[in-house]
Structure formats: C-alpha cells, structure tokens
Design a protein around this motif. Sequence first.
Motif, PDB file in Angstrom:
ATOM      1  N   LEU A  42       0.750  -1.142  -0.016  1.00 30.76           N
ATOM      2  CA  LEU A  42       0.011  -0.082  -0.043  1.00 30.76           C
ATOM      3  C   LEU A  42       0.856   1.191   0.069  1.00 30.76           C
ATOM      4  N   PRO A  43       0.700   2.226  -0.693  1.00 34.61           N
ATOM      5  CA  PRO A  43       1.383   3.538  -0.776  1.00 34.61           C
ATOM      6  C   PRO A  43       1.331   4.096   0.520  1.00 34.61           C
ATOM      7  N   LEU A  44       2.300   4.784   1.176  1.00 33.57           N
ATOM      8  CA  LEU A  44       2.417   5.394   2.401  1.00 33.57           C
ATOM      9  C   LEU A  44       3.412   6.594   2.190  1.00 33.57           C
ATOM     10  N   ASN A  45       3.065   7.769   2.724  1.00 35.14           N
ATOM     11  CA  ASN A  45       4.024   8.942   2.706  1.00 35.14           C
ATOM     12  C   ASN A  45       4.353   9.226   3.994  1.00 35.14           C
ATOM     13  N   LEU A  46       5.663   8.719   4.318  1.00 33.90           N
ATOM     14  CA  LEU A  46       5.923   8.763   5.855  1.00 33.90           C
ATOM     15  C   LEU A  46       7.688   9.238   5.643  1.00 33.90           C
ATOM     16  N   THR A  47       8.119   9.884   6.603  1.00 31.69           N
ATOM     17  CA  THR A  47       9.475  10.064   6.907  1.00 31.69           C
ATOM     18  C   THR A  47       9.753   9.386   8.344  1.00 31.69           C
ATOM     19  N   LEU A  48      10.762   8.596   8.283  1.00 35.16           N
ATOM     20  CA  LEU A  48      11.214   8.155   9.549  1.00 35.16           C
ATOM     21  C   LEU A  48      12.617   8.814   9.796  1.00 35.16           C
ATOM     22  N   GLY A  49      12.800   9.330  10.881  1.00 36.93           N
ATOM     23  CA  GLY A  49      14.016   9.442  11.303  1.00 36.93           C
ATOM     24  C   GLY A  49      14.964   8.362  11.981  1.00 36.93           C
ATOM     25  N   VAL A  50      16.050   7.999  11.646  1.00 34.57           N
ATOM     26  CA  VAL A  50      16.830   6.838  12.014  1.00 34.57           C
ATOM     27  C   VAL A  50      18.231   7.525  12.649  1.00 34.57           C
ATOM     28  N   SER A  51      18.622   7.434  13.933  1.00 32.95           N
ATOM     29  CA  SER A  51      19.781   7.863  14.343  1.00 32.95           C
ATOM     30  C   SER A  51      20.508   6.513  14.685  1.00 32.95           C
ATOM     31  N   LYS A  52      20.126   5.196  14.563  1.00 33.69           N
ATOM     32  CA  LYS A  52      21.074   4.595  15.279  1.00 33.69           C
ATOM     33  C   LYS A  52      20.427   3.087  14.426  1.00 33.69           C
ATOM     34  N   LEU A  53      21.331   2.254  14.029  1.00 38.32           N
ATOM     35  CA  LEU A  53      21.192   0.773  13.513  1.00 38.32           C
ATOM     36  C   LEU A  53      21.690   0.070  14.501  1.00 38.32           C
ATOM     37  N   TYR A  54      21.174  -1.247  14.419  1.00 35.95           N
ATOM     38  CA  TYR A  54      21.919  -2.340  15.355  1.00 35.95           C
ATOM     39  C   TYR A  54      21.674  -3.575  14.585  1.00 35.95           C
ATOM     40  N   LYS A  55      22.559  -4.704  15.144  1.00 35.31           N
ATOM     41  CA  LYS A  55      22.574  -5.941  14.781  1.00 35.31           C
ATOM     42  C   LYS A  55      22.498  -7.065  15.950  1.00 35.31           C
ATOM     43  N   GLN A  56      22.251  -8.365  16.035  1.00 35.75           N
ATOM     44  CA  GLN A  56      22.612  -8.971  17.040  1.00 35.75           C
ATOM     45  C   GLN A  56      24.020  -8.906  17.451  1.00 35.75           C
ATOM     46  N   ASP A  57      24.106  -9.429  18.676  1.00 41.45           N
ATOM     47  CA  ASP A  57      25.332  -9.570  19.455  1.00 41.45           C
ATOM     48  C   ASP A  57      25.922  -8.244  19.812  1.00 41.45           C
ATOM     49  N   TYR A  58      24.904  -7.197  20.004  1.00 38.83           N
ATOM     50  CA  TYR A  58      25.185  -6.083  20.457  1.00 38.83           C
ATOM     51  C   TYR A  58      26.035  -4.940  19.727  1.00 38.83           C
ATOM     52  N   ILE A  59      25.917  -5.340  18.254  1.00 39.27           N
ATOM     53  CA  ILE A  59      26.700  -4.382  17.236  1.00 39.27           C
ATOM     54  C   ILE A  59      25.828  -3.160  17.011  1.00 39.27           C
ATOM     55  N   GLU A  60      26.168  -2.060  17.006  1.00 36.45           N
ATOM     56  CA  GLU A  60      25.562  -1.116  17.026  1.00 36.45           C
ATOM     57  C   GLU A  60      26.339  -0.033  16.048  1.00 36.45           C
ATOM     58  N   LEU A  61      25.571   0.697  15.339  1.00 37.92           N
ATOM     59  CA  LEU A  61      25.875   1.795  14.480  1.00 37.92           C
ATOM     60  C   LEU A  61      25.322   3.288  14.899  1.00 37.92           C
TER      61      LEU A  61
ATOM     62  N   ASP B 156      -4.126  -3.751   7.401  1.00 37.88           N
ATOM     63  CA  ASP B 156      -5.138  -3.925   6.751  1.00 37.88           C
ATOM     64  C   ASP B 156      -6.251  -2.895   6.840  1.00 37.88           C
ATOM     65  N   ILE B 157      -6.547  -2.364   7.825  1.00 41.24           N
ATOM     66  CA  ILE B 157      -7.405  -1.351   8.235  1.00 41.24           C
ATOM     67  C   ILE B 157      -7.176  -0.159   7.515  1.00 41.24           C
ATOM     68  N   TYR B 158      -5.894   0.200   7.249  1.00 42.89           N
ATOM     69  CA  TYR B 158      -5.330   1.388   6.706  1.00 42.89           C
ATOM     70  C   TYR B 158      -5.421   1.189   5.024  1.00 42.89           C
ATOM     71  N   GLY B 159      -5.533  -0.310   4.743  1.00 43.51           N
ATOM     72  CA  GLY B 159      -5.788  -0.428   3.208  1.00 43.51           C
ATOM     73  C   GLY B 159      -7.173  -0.198   2.701  1.00 43.51           C
ATOM     74  N   ARG B 160      -8.101  -0.518   3.747  1.00 41.68           N
ATOM     75  CA  ARG B 160      -9.643  -0.512   3.507  1.00 41.68           C
ATOM     76  C   ARG B 160      -9.650   0.979   3.561  1.00 41.68           C
ATOM     77  N   LYS B 161      -9.199   1.647   4.270  1.00 41.36           N
ATOM     78  CA  LYS B 161      -9.556   3.131   4.040  1.00 41.36           C
ATOM     79  C   LYS B 161      -8.996   3.924   3.021  1.00 41.36           C
ATOM     80  N   ILE B 162      -7.804   3.427   2.420  1.00 43.37           N
ATOM     81  CA  ILE B 162      -7.416   3.900   0.883  1.00 43.37           C
ATOM     82  C   ILE B 162      -8.341   3.290  -0.018  1.00 43.37           C
ATOM     83  N   ASP B 163      -8.980   2.154   0.004  1.00 39.14           N
ATOM     84  CA  ASP B 163      -9.961   1.726  -1.131  1.00 39.14           C
ATOM     85  C   ASP B 163     -11.364   2.499  -1.110  1.00 39.14           C
ATOM     86  N   GLU B 164     -11.665   3.055   0.225  1.00 42.65           N
ATOM     87  CA  GLU B 164     -12.757   3.764   0.428  1.00 42.65           C
ATOM     88  C   GLU B 164     -12.672   5.084  -0.425  1.00 42.65           C
ATOM     89  N   ASN B 165     -11.401   5.716  -0.341  1.00 45.71           N
ATOM     90  CA  ASN B 165     -11.366   7.006  -0.913  1.00 45.71           C
ATOM     91  C   ASN B 165     -11.222   6.940  -2.433  1.00 45.71           C
TER      92      ASN B 165
END
Length: 119
Positions: free
Chosen positions: A13-32, A110-119
Amino acid sequence: MNNGYERRKYRRLPLNLTLGVSKLYKQDYIELNDINVDLEVVDISKAGIGFRTQKELPVDYYFDGRIELVDNDFFYAVVKIIRRQKLEDQNYIYGAKFVGLAPFLADKVDIYGRKIDEN
C-alpha cells in the motif's frame, strides 16, 4: 526471475511517511550510532516497508520505527533491512521487514488498506 507472478504474500500500500533513524543495530550488540538519516517510506504491507534514502545503509541491520498510518493511528515496530538497490539518481531503495510484530498491530495495515480503498 518470477515470470511475471507476484511473489509477495501481502498487498503493498502506498504510504507517505518520513522516519528519522539515528541508530542501527545487529544481533550480538553491534551498533552503528550517529546514522542521522531520514527515510522516505514509499509503501507498506503487513510484512514490512519499502523506503528510499540518499545514504547507503547496511543490509541485515535493524532499527526502531514509529509507523504512522492515518487518523493518528500508529504503531512501533522493529524493522530489519533485507534488501538494497542503488538507483540511477544516486538514491537507494530498500526493502525491510517487521520483526516480531504482533498480529493485532499488523492488522492495522489491513485497516489502512480499507481506508485507502474507500477513497
């Protein structure tokens, strides 16, 4: 090659959203840390999101996101980057999946998808 067949389990489904990310991580406590990048989310499904950014991010890393849908409906999710492709305009497009998302939160998509279909 998928011979023209859609292999995805859930509808995108299309979504127009901006996410700010300051940290990435991986298992074994590896962080960027100090990533400080804005992700332009272009689509969502019950399984994950597609997003675009100018910065190259590593595959198989996780981040935490606040996924905002419509009408102030949102949920928090752990997201794992699973795919990266460089575009001709020097941007990157990514595929990412939700990790451990409760079914009642996935149902919000799914609820978001139904709202898109209604418009």
